[in-house]
Design an enzyme around this catalytic site. Structure first.
Site, short mmCIF file in Angstrom:
data_model
loop_
_atom_site.label_atom_id
_atom_site.label_comp_id
_atom_site.label_asym_id
_atom_site.label_seq_id
_atom_site.Cartn_x
_atom_site.Cartn_y
_atom_site.Cartn_z
N ASP A 180 -5.58 -5.58 -4.43
CA ASP A 180 -4.47 -6.52 -4.54
C ASP A 180 -4.94 -7.92 -4.16
OD1 ASP A 180 -1.13 -6.00 -4.51
OD2 ASP A 180 -1.84 -7.97 -3.82
N LYS A 183 4.16 -0.79 -14.47
CA LYS A 183 5.51 -1.38 -14.44
C LYS A 183 5.56 -2.41 -15.56
CE LYS A 183 6.62 -4.17 -10.91
NZ LYS A 183 6.94 -4.29 -9.49
N ASP A 225 1.43 -1.65 -10.42
CA ASP A 225 2.79 -2.01 -10.03
C ASP A 225 2.85 -3.52 -9.81
OD1 ASP A 225 5.42 -1.68 -9.24
OD2 ASP A 225 4.92 -1.27 -7.15
N ASP A 283 -8.40 -10.40 -7.39
CA ASP A 283 -7.47 -10.64 -8.50
C ASP A 283 -7.86 -9.70 -9.64
OD1 ASP A 283 -6.12 -11.53 -10.69
OD2 ASP A 283 -6.50 -13.67 -10.33
N GLY A 286 0.77 -1.24 0.00
CA GLY A 286 0.00 0.00 0.00
C GLY A 286 0.80 1.29 0.00
N TRP A 319 2.11 2.93 -2.51
CA TRP A 319 1.68 3.86 -3.56
C TRP A 319 0.40 4.58 -3.13
CZ3 TRP A 319 2.61 2.46 -9.40
CH2 TRP A 319 3.97 2.26 -9.60
C1 LIG Z 1 5.51 -4.89 -6.07
S1 LIG Z 1 4.04 -5.28 -5.28
C2 LIG Z 1 3.20 -3.80 -5.33
C3 LIG Z 1 3.73 -2.76 -4.41
C4 LIG Z 1 2.83 -1.57 -4.27
N1 LIG Z 1 2.81 -0.79 -5.44
C5 LIG Z 1 3.23 -0.72 -3.12
O1 LIG Z 1 3.54 0.39 -3.28
O2 LIG Z 1 3.18 -1.18 -1.97
C6 LIG Z 1 3.25 -6.30 -6.43
C7 LIG Z 1 1.92 -6.76 -6.01
O3 LIG Z 1 1.21 -7.28 -7.10
C8 LIG Z 1 0.25 -8.15 -6.59
N2 LIG Z 1 -0.38 -8.97 -7.63
C9 LIG Z 1 0.24 -9.85 -8.44
N3 LIG Z 1 -0.68 -10.41 -9.27
C10 LIG Z 1 -1.88 -9.87 -8.95
C11 LIG Z 1 -3.21 -10.07 -9.42
N4 LIG Z 1 -3.46 -10.92 -10.42
N5 LIG Z 1 -4.18 -9.33 -8.89
C12 LIG Z 1 -3.91 -8.46 -7.90
N6 LIG Z 1 -2.69 -8.26 -7.41
C13 LIG Z 1 -1.68 -8.95 -7.91
C14 LIG Z 1 1.05 -8.94 -5.57
O4 LIG Z 1 0.18 -9.51 -4.62
C15 LIG Z 1 1.94 -7.88 -4.98
O5 LIG Z 1 1.44 -7.41 -3.77
#
Ligand SMILES: C[S@@+](CC[C@H](N)C(=O)[O-])C[C@H]1O[C@@H](n2cnc3c(N)ncnc32)[C@H](O)[C@@H]1O
Length: 860
Positions: free
Chosen positions: A76, A157, A117, A92, A56, A58
């Site tokens: 997320d 990203k 992200d 998802d 969280g 961002w």
């Molecule tokens: C790098 S982190 C994001 C960090 C976030 N931007 C922050 O500032 O805290 C990547 C996130 O993508 C999520 N993620 C991956 N595939 C996903 C999906 N299909 N649906 C939702 N979230 C997903 C992962 O659970 C993970 O928490």
């Protein structure tokens, strides 16, 4: 374990610590902060959707930066701990349920910004992951297209993988501006990159293929234009990159010579294949066997076939003629035998009726007429070329040509002369750039369908001309491609073009005109009337004739000028035209500037008395002084009363600010084609050899007559001449000492970065101003003193002024022995005031020992 992992990946970096300090849940927060700093999308947004938002950080940043009462929704797979002013839920992002939930939260609102992200579990299998990531990004974009407002921003990203370009292509279809960037907080080792897509086009209908991973990542090689959606932009080009052919990963290619005979595109073969072989394959190539036995297949031809890459235009022509002859022998269609219908290999004309006969005769007459015209034109051109060469040798004046060109009208003569000069011919002549003229003339010959002047069989040589032109085109094309790939080459060419600026204009117009078979005279007239008019022409004429003696002022006799016009002197600074000289001097000045981080002692910069220094340093200073004088700097303030600083090469011109200057300096150094240091080292070696009598003047003259002095480049292909110019150079000896002296010079220049020098100067000026201010105040106080007579006041003020004008005795330089922690540190050691010099302990001991020995020997 967890901590170890963080250490292992170097995660506890400054961003990690800073995130902890600021209370962000992840270091990723800084990526968004930096992206927003660059593109400023958060401040303008009222509704934001953060896809893949856990933990969280961002959302935290968005909540901080976005206007109050903004709507922020974070989603997320993983749960997100509550964040004030942010709606979060777990889902998802690839599912319909997630879409519906977002819809439920947003109601009729549209998002100004969508962030993504997301990263699926990175680390298991990279190839799989990268694809999933790309797919996830596409899913995120799908969501974004549902919820974004027109003109909205999508930040995502992306991992640099094979799908990266495909993704970018899709983004480009849907957004007006797409930029990829890597914020400083993103680790260099990470393949992640952030793409900021601005200006969502919000098409009414989007071709589903744009959002279908299969279509995007697999079929993009031939993208289907989305004609329905208004977003389709036909200008978006996909770059075509030629790699190795499938299954053929060698760079050396050879084919049987018979293939070259049979092909319909011989030039393609000559351009792409390395060798034509005559070795019989096992299955026995009949054509090849016959080809080998032909008397036309001479040893010359065989040698040429050995290595196509080293052939020049002459050899290419030889091969192409050989091919035509062999084709004739084998009965293949050739240009001469082929009729308009190319499908028929040999067309036989059995009977010819009367009308056709007449037509044929007419055609023959026409052909004769045109070949006669061609001959005349060629003769004229040759004559002109000869005159130009005569001019180069100072056997005639440009006036002769002008008069001849303009005919009986006196004014025309002026025009023509002006145009000759407008093209820069006069100055070029003085600079010995006739090669360009000849080249241009040759090119004109080409363009107007004339062969090179050496050939006489113009009728029969049409094929040759065509091939020559094609070869020229191919060579130009090759150069273009090279320029596209190689920034350095581009810069070098730009420099060359800049130097030849006047000439470019000439050749450009020349080329245009020559399309209509125009000669030099026609060029002149049209240029004149269009561009400047007669008054300007006369003015220019006068100016240039005035300029002519200026060259004589260079102190060179005519013979000397002709001599120095030779190509061999081209790269030597100090010889050639003045502009070049000046530029090279400047270039040398800009060279070898060290980085600004190095500390320089103020005292060192402001030393009033010259310290004894190494001889090489003095040489450097003198040189730099000379250069400083040659550069017209307008920085008069800086130079006022600071003669000791003159030894510092001045690189500041007018109002150029420092960053500009540094940028230009960087570019200059990148583009520098000649290694001035090498040349200077060579010159020093030579000077030393002369001074010590190892060499005499006669030796030098003798050495001047070498293979490089008599280079005959006539008829050689451009690429060859270019390549030769690059590598085939006179190797002059360079002694170790000369190289060391140059290195020392570089070091000395590096030790005084211009930034530091300027800072020190500014400080000095500031201090002087302060002193003056103090002096003024004191004088005022004295002047208003009531108990003093006027004379006493004047005397006191006089004394004050004299005291201020007195130079402070120079402080002795303190020798500080560098010990332990001080070793290798360039900043001022603690507790040391005034001038100081760091010395190695061994050096001090050695010095003392030397002194002791000297005293002892004195006593004895
Ligand atoms: C790098 S982190 C994001 C960090 C976030 N931007 C922050 O500032 O805290 C990547 C996130 O993508 C999520 N993620 C991956 N595939 C996903 C999906 N299909 N649906 C939702 N979230 C997903 C992962 O659970 C993970 O928490």
């Amino acid at each position: 374990m967890a901590i170890q992992k963080k250490h292992g990946k170097g995660r506890l970096d400054k961003w990690y610590k800073l995130a902890k300090e600021k209370g962000y849940r992840a270091r990723a927060a800084f990526k968004l902060i930096q992206l927003n700093k660059k593109y400023g999308f958060l401040e303008k947004s009222k509704v934001l959707l953060d896809l893949c938002a856990a933990p969280g950080s961002w959302c935290q940043v968005a909540a901080e930066v976005m206007p109050v009462n903004s709507i922020i929704i974070g989603v997320d797979l993983a749960p997100i701990k509550p964040i004030p002013k942010v709606i979060t839920f777990q889902s998802d992002i690839t599912t319909e349920k997630c879409r519906a939930t977002i819809r439920g939260h947003l109601k009729t609102w549209k998002a100004d910004t969508v962030l993504h992200d997301g990263a699926p579990n990175v680390g298991t299998a990279w190839v799989q992951d990268s694809f999933n990531q790309a797919e996830l990004t596409l899913q995120a974009m799908k969501l974004a297209t549902d919820f974004l407002i027109e003109g909205g921003t999508f930040v995502t990203k992306v991992f640099r993988s094979k799908d990266y370009n495909s993704l970018l292509w899709v983004f480009n279809q849907l957004f007006t501006k797409v930029e990829a960037t890597k914020p400083p907080s993103s680790r260099n080792v990470s393949a992640e990159i952030f793409v900021v897509c601005k200006g969502f086009k919000a098409p009414k209908r989007i071709d589903p293929k744009f959002l279908d991973p299969k279509a995007v990542f697999e079929e993009l090689a031939a993208p289907t234009p989305n004609n329905e959606a208004k977003v389709y932009n036909p200008e978006v080009k996909k770059r075509k990159r030629d790699g190795y052919e499938e299954g053929d990963y060698t760079q050396f290619k050879e084919i049987p010579a018979s293939e070259f005979i049979q092909t319909t595109d011989p030039i393609a073969i000559l351009g792409s294949i390395n060798r034509l072989t005559f070795t019989q394959p096992k299955n026995g190539d009949v054509a090849l066997a016959a080809l080998e036995k032909l008397p036309e297949t001479t040893d010359d031809i065989r040698t040429c076939c050995q290595d196509l890459r080293v052939l020049g235009r002459k050899e290419f022509k030889l091969l192409l003629r050989w091919r035509l002859r062999v084709r004739e022998i084998f009965g293949f269609a050739t240009k001469k035998t082929a009729q308009p219908d190319l499908s028929e290999e040999v067309a036989q004309v059995d009977s010819m009726d009367e009308e056709m006969k007449i037509q044929q005769e007419l055609q023959n007459l026409k052909d004769k007429e045109s070949s006669k015209k061609k001959r005349e034109r060629r003769r004229e051109n040759e004559k002109k070329q000869k005159e130009i060469v005569r001019m180069q040798l100072n056997m005639t004046t440009p006036m002769d040509i002008g008069m001849e060109q303009a005919g009986p009208q006196g004014e025309g003569a002026m025009f023509a002369l002006k145009t000759v000069d407008k093209a820069g011919a006069m100055s070029r002549l003085a600079k010995g750039k006739m090669a360009v003229i000849n080249e241009t003339a040759a090119k004109r010959d080409h363009d107007s369908g004339l062969g090179s002047s050496g050939e006489t069989d113009d009728d029969s040589d049409e094929d040759g001309d065509r091939l020559e032109r094609e070869l020229d085109d191919m060579y130009d094309h090759y150069k273009e491609q090279k320029a596209e790939r190689d920034a350095k080459y581009r810069a070098k060419r730009a420099r060359a073009e800049h130097e030849d600026g006047g000439w470019e204009g000439f050749s450009g117009s020349d080329k245009d005109e020559s399309d209509s078979d125009g000669g030099l005279e026609e060029d002149s007239d049209s240029d004149m009337s269009e561009d400047e008019g007669p008054v300007a022409s006369k003015k220019s004429l006068l100016t240039d004739l005035d300029n002519e003696p200026a060259d004589d002022n260079s102190g060179l006799s005519k013979r000397a000028r002709v001599f120095f016009n030779d190509d061999i002197f081209k790269d030597i600074p100090g010889i050639g035209d003045e502009d070049e000289e000046e530029e090279e001097e400047n270039d040398e000045d800009y060279e070898d500037v060290g980085d600004d981080d190095e500390e320089i002692e103020d005292d060192e910069l402001f030393s009033d008395e010259e310290e004894p220094e190494a001889p090489s340093n003095q040489v450097t200073k003198q040189k730099a002084k000379a250069k400083t004088q040659s550069i017209a700097t307008s920085d008069s303030e800086d130079s006022e009363g600071e003669d000791e600083d003159e030894s510092v090469p001045r690189r500041v011109k007018g109002s150029e600010d420092e960053e500009d200057w540094e940028e230009k300096d960087k570019q200059r150094r990148a583009n520098e084609p000649v290694d001035i240091d090498i040349i200077t080292a060579e010159a020093m070696t030579l000077a030393h050899a002369l001074a010590t009598g190892q060499k005499t003047k006669h030796d030098l003259i003798d050495e001047g007559f070498n293979k490089h002095a008599l280079r005959d480049r006539d008829g050689l292909p451009d690429w060859f001449v270019e390549d030769e110019g690059r590598h085939d150079k006179v190797q002059r000896p360079r002694t170790k000492e000369a190289a060391a002296a140059i290195r020392e010079k570089t070091r000395a220049v590096n030790a005084r970065p211009i930034k530091k020098v300027r800072e020190a100067k500014a400080r000095k000026k500031f201090k002087a101003a302060q002193r003056l201010e103090k002096l003024k105040k004191k004088s005022e106080v004295l002047a208003s003193e009531e108990g003093m007579t006027e004379k006493e006041k004047a005397d006191s003020i006089q004394r004050l002024l004299a005291k201020a004008a007195r130079k402070k005795p120079r402080q002795a330089t303190k020798v500080v022995v560098a010990r332990g922690a001080n070793r290798g540190i360039k900043s001022r050691p603690k507790g040391v005031k005034g001038r100081y010099r760091m010395v190695d302990p061994r050096m001090r001991k050695d010095m003392r020992a030397l002194k002791r020995v000297a005293q002892r020997s004195k006593k004895r």
